[in-house]
Design a protein around this motif. Structure first.
Motif, mmCIF file in Angstrom:
data_model
loop_
_atom_site.group_PDB
_atom_site.id
_atom_site.type_symbol
_atom_site.label_atom_id
_atom_site.label_comp_id
_atom_site.label_asym_id
_atom_site.label_seq_id
_atom_site.Cartn_x
_atom_site.Cartn_y
_atom_site.Cartn_z
ATOM 1 N N ILE A 85 35.969 47.966 43.105
ATOM 2 C CA ILE A 85 34.696 48.020 42.382
ATOM 3 C C ILE A 85 34.710 46.854 41.399
ATOM 4 C CG2 ILE A 85 33.211 49.430 40.893
ATOM 5 C CD1 ILE A 85 35.183 51.804 41.941
ATOM 6 N N VAL A 86 33.661 46.050 41.415
ATOM 7 C CA VAL A 86 33.595 44.902 40.505
ATOM 8 C C VAL A 86 32.413 45.102 39.562
ATOM 9 C CG1 VAL A 86 33.405 42.393 40.303
ATOM 10 C CG2 VAL A 86 34.596 43.384 42.267
ATOM 11 N N ALA A 87 32.665 44.930 38.266
ATOM 12 C CA ALA A 87 31.617 45.121 37.268
ATOM 13 C C ALA A 87 31.459 43.855 36.437
ATOM 14 C CB ALA A 87 31.989 46.291 36.352
ATOM 15 N N SER A 88 30.212 43.410 36.288
ATOM 16 C CA SER A 88 29.956 42.206 35.474
ATOM 17 C C SER A 88 28.624 42.337 34.752
ATOM 18 C CB SER A 88 29.916 40.952 36.350
ATOM 19 O OG SER A 88 29.628 39.801 35.563
ATOM 20 N N PRO A 89 28.554 41.846 33.524
ATOM 21 C CA PRO A 89 27.234 41.676 32.912
ATOM 22 C C PRO A 89 26.584 40.424 33.486
ATOM 23 C CG PRO A 89 28.930 40.843 31.432
ATOM 24 C CD PRO A 89 29.648 41.374 32.651
ATOM 25 N N SER A 90 25.311 40.245 33.191
ATOM 26 C CA SER A 90 24.644 38.985 33.534
ATOM 27 C C SER A 90 24.539 38.155 32.266
ATOM 28 C CB SER A 90 23.234 39.254 34.084
ATOM 29 O OG SER A 90 23.315 39.883 35.336
ATOM 30 N N TRP A 91 24.854 36.882 32.378
ATOM 31 C CA TRP A 91 24.815 35.976 31.241
ATOM 32 C C TRP A 91 24.315 34.628 31.700
ATOM 33 C CZ3 TRP A 91 26.062 37.129 26.152
ATOM 34 C CH2 TRP A 91 26.694 38.362 25.934
ATOM 35 N N GLU A 92 24.196 33.751 30.708
ATOM 36 C CA GLU A 92 23.837 32.377 31.038
ATOM 37 C C GLU A 92 25.126 31.614 31.318
ATOM 38 O OE1 GLU A 92 20.881 30.571 28.374
ATOM 39 O OE2 GLU A 92 22.141 28.789 28.551
ATOM 40 N N ASP A 93 25.131 30.886 32.394
ATOM 41 C CA ASP A 93 26.305 30.067 32.717
ATOM 42 C C ASP A 93 25.808 28.750 33.291
ATOM 43 O OD1 ASP A 93 28.994 29.374 33.165
ATOM 44 O OD2 ASP A 93 28.924 30.155 35.217
ATOM 45 N N GLN A 94 26.322 27.685 32.796
ATOM 46 C CA GLN A 94 25.950 26.333 33.247
ATOM 47 C C GLN A 94 24.435 26.145 33.253
ATOM 48 O OE1 GLN A 94 27.998 26.177 36.993
ATOM 49 N NE2 GLN A 94 29.967 25.858 36.033
ATOM 50 N N GLY A 95 23.797 26.643 32.166
ATOM 51 C CA GLY A 95 22.358 26.447 32.004
ATOM 52 C C GLY A 95 21.474 27.358 32.839
ATOM 53 N N LYS A 96 22.077 28.296 33.572
ATOM 54 C CA LYS A 96 21.272 29.201 34.404
ATOM 55 C C LYS A 96 21.450 30.630 33.921
ATOM 56 C CE LYS A 96 23.000 27.427 38.258
ATOM 57 N NZ LYS A 96 23.427 27.408 39.641
ATOM 58 N N ASP A 97 20.367 31.382 33.837
ATOM 59 C CA ASP A 97 20.523 32.770 33.426
ATOM 60 C C ASP A 97 20.827 33.641 34.651
ATOM 61 O OD1 ASP A 97 18.150 33.232 34.710
ATOM 62 O OD2 ASP A 97 17.128 34.099 32.993
ATOM 63 N N GLY A 98 21.059 34.943 34.394
ATOM 64 C CA GLY A 98 21.310 35.881 35.488
ATOM 65 C C GLY A 98 22.571 35.566 36.276
ATOM 66 N N GLN A 99 23.604 35.097 35.603
ATOM 67 C CA GLN A 99 24.849 34.730 36.296
ATOM 68 C C GLN A 99 25.959 35.745 35.996
ATOM 69 O OE1 GLN A 99 24.988 31.782 38.268
ATOM 70 N NE2 GLN A 99 22.794 31.954 37.835
ATOM 71 N N PRO A 100 26.882 35.966 36.943
ATOM 72 C CA PRO A 100 28.065 36.747 36.603
ATOM 73 C C PRO A 100 28.932 35.946 35.627
ATOM 74 C CG PRO A 100 28.240 35.902 38.860
ATOM 75 C CD PRO A 100 26.919 35.454 38.322
ATOM 76 N N LEU A 101 29.828 36.617 34.944
ATOM 77 C CA LEU A 101 30.755 35.867 34.092
ATOM 78 C C LEU A 101 31.553 34.907 34.966
ATOM 79 C CD1 LEU A 101 32.212 38.463 31.571
ATOM 80 C CD2 LEU A 101 30.301 36.903 31.300
ATOM 81 N N PRO A 102 31.861 33.712 34.462
ATOM 82 C CA PRO A 102 32.592 32.726 35.271
ATOM 83 C C PRO A 102 33.901 33.283 35.832
ATOM 84 C CG PRO A 102 31.867 31.742 33.203
ATOM 85 C CD PRO A 102 31.480 33.190 33.141
ATOM 86 N N GLU A 103 34.593 34.119 35.047
ATOM 87 C CA GLU A 103 35.880 34.682 35.509
ATOM 88 C C GLU A 103 35.662 35.616 36.705
ATOM 89 O OE1 GLU A 103 34.683 34.920 32.433
ATOM 90 O OE2 GLU A 103 36.011 33.616 31.259
ATOM 91 N N VAL A 104 34.541 36.359 36.675
ATOM 92 C CA VAL A 104 34.236 37.273 37.783
ATOM 93 C C VAL A 104 33.901 36.458 39.032
ATOM 94 C CG1 VAL A 104 32.649 39.064 38.602
ATOM 95 C CG2 VAL A 104 33.463 39.115 36.226
ATOM 96 N N ARG A 105 33.116 35.423 38.833
ATOM 97 C CA ARG A 105 32.767 34.553 39.962
ATOM 98 C C ARG A 105 34.035 33.942 40.574
ATOM 99 N NH1 ARG A 105 28.329 31.232 41.318
ATOM 100 N NH2 ARG A 105 27.257 31.611 39.369
ATOM 101 N N LYS A 106 34.913 33.460 39.686
ATOM 102 C CA LYS A 106 36.147 32.817 40.177
ATOM 103 C C LYS A 106 36.994 33.814 40.959
ATOM 104 C CE LYS A 106 36.445 29.372 36.589
ATOM 105 N NZ LYS A 106 36.715 29.424 35.162
ATOM 106 N N PHE A 107 37.091 35.045 40.440
ATOM 107 C CA PHE A 107 37.871 36.072 41.146
ATOM 108 C C PHE A 107 37.275 36.314 42.539
ATOM 109 C CE2 PHE A 107 38.057 40.733 42.063
ATOM 110 C CZ PHE A 107 39.356 40.746 42.553
ATOM 111 N N LEU A 108 35.958 36.514 42.594
ATOM 112 C CA LEU A 108 35.332 36.812 43.897
ATOM 113 C C LEU A 108 35.440 35.623 44.852
ATOM 114 C CD1 LEU A 108 32.160 38.932 43.028
ATOM 115 C CD2 LEU A 108 34.226 39.678 44.220
ATOM 116 N N GLU A 109 35.451 34.420 44.285
ATOM 117 C CA GLU A 109 35.591 33.236 45.152
ATOM 118 C C GLU A 109 36.947 33.193 45.855
ATOM 119 O OE1 GLU A 109 32.534 30.106 42.974
ATOM 120 O OE2 GLU A 109 34.674 30.028 42.475
#
Ligand SMILES: Cc1cc2nc3c(=O)[nH]c(=O)nc-3n(C[C@H](O)[C@H](O)[C@H](O)COP(=O)(O)O)c2cc1C
Length: 152
Positions: A52-76
């Protein structure tokens, strides 16, 4: 079923919601380990039947509605082989006052789709976890439904 719940958080609400969901899953008879995404790795998935993966949505690299960078990196890093025969579910915390409400869920679903993984239940989207009292019930109800799906 043995479940690994991986959460990312900036201000703590996703961690609280993750612990609440884990408690509900444990009540339903599942074994759940909850870890911050900083501790997560694809190697850790091997001994679990569900992720189960849980993430808030935040702004990342100027874009809103993004997972946290660490969550993205893990899923990648996670491959279809890592998730073979495993059940997967997603939890998202957000705020409907932002244009891309819980956009992290859309992005995480897309990332899973690329490795041919579909969440076993509708992904949870929670609006303003701390300010809306009914959100605890929303998390518990979702986790109870997930618990049933994991058992079947
Ligand atoms: C700077 C900032 C950007 C945010 N961007 C979004 C967004 O794009 N979409 C959304 O649904 N929620 C957005 N939120 C709301 C957060 O996802 C929400 O408050 C969440 O509960 C925070 O979780 P956390 O406490 O685990 O970090 C944003 C909040 C902040 C402060």
């Amino acid at each position: 079923m043995k479940c690994l719940l991986v959460y990312g958080t900036l201000s703590g609400s996703t961690m609280t919601a993750a612990e609440l969901a884990a408690a509900e899953l444990r009540t339903a008879g599942h074994e759940v380990d909850v870890i911050g995404v900083e501790e997560a790795s694809r190697e850790k998935l091997a001994s679990y039947g569900a992720l189960i993966v849980a993430s808030p949505s935040w702004e990342d690299q100027g874009k809103d509605g993004q997972p946290l960078p660490e969550v993205r990196k893990f899923l990648e890093t996670v491959t279809s082989e890592d998730l073979k025969d495993k059940k997967v579910a997603l939890m998202g915390l957000g705020d409907t006052s932002y244009p891309h409400y819980c956009g992290a869920i859309d992005i995480m679903e897309e990332m899973l789709k690329k490795i041919s993984v579909t969440p076993i239940v509708t992904s949870l989207r929670v609006d303003r976890y701390y300010s809306l009292r009914e959100n605890e019930d929303n998390v518990k109800t979702w986790a109870a439904g997930l618990g049933k799906s994991l058992a079947s």
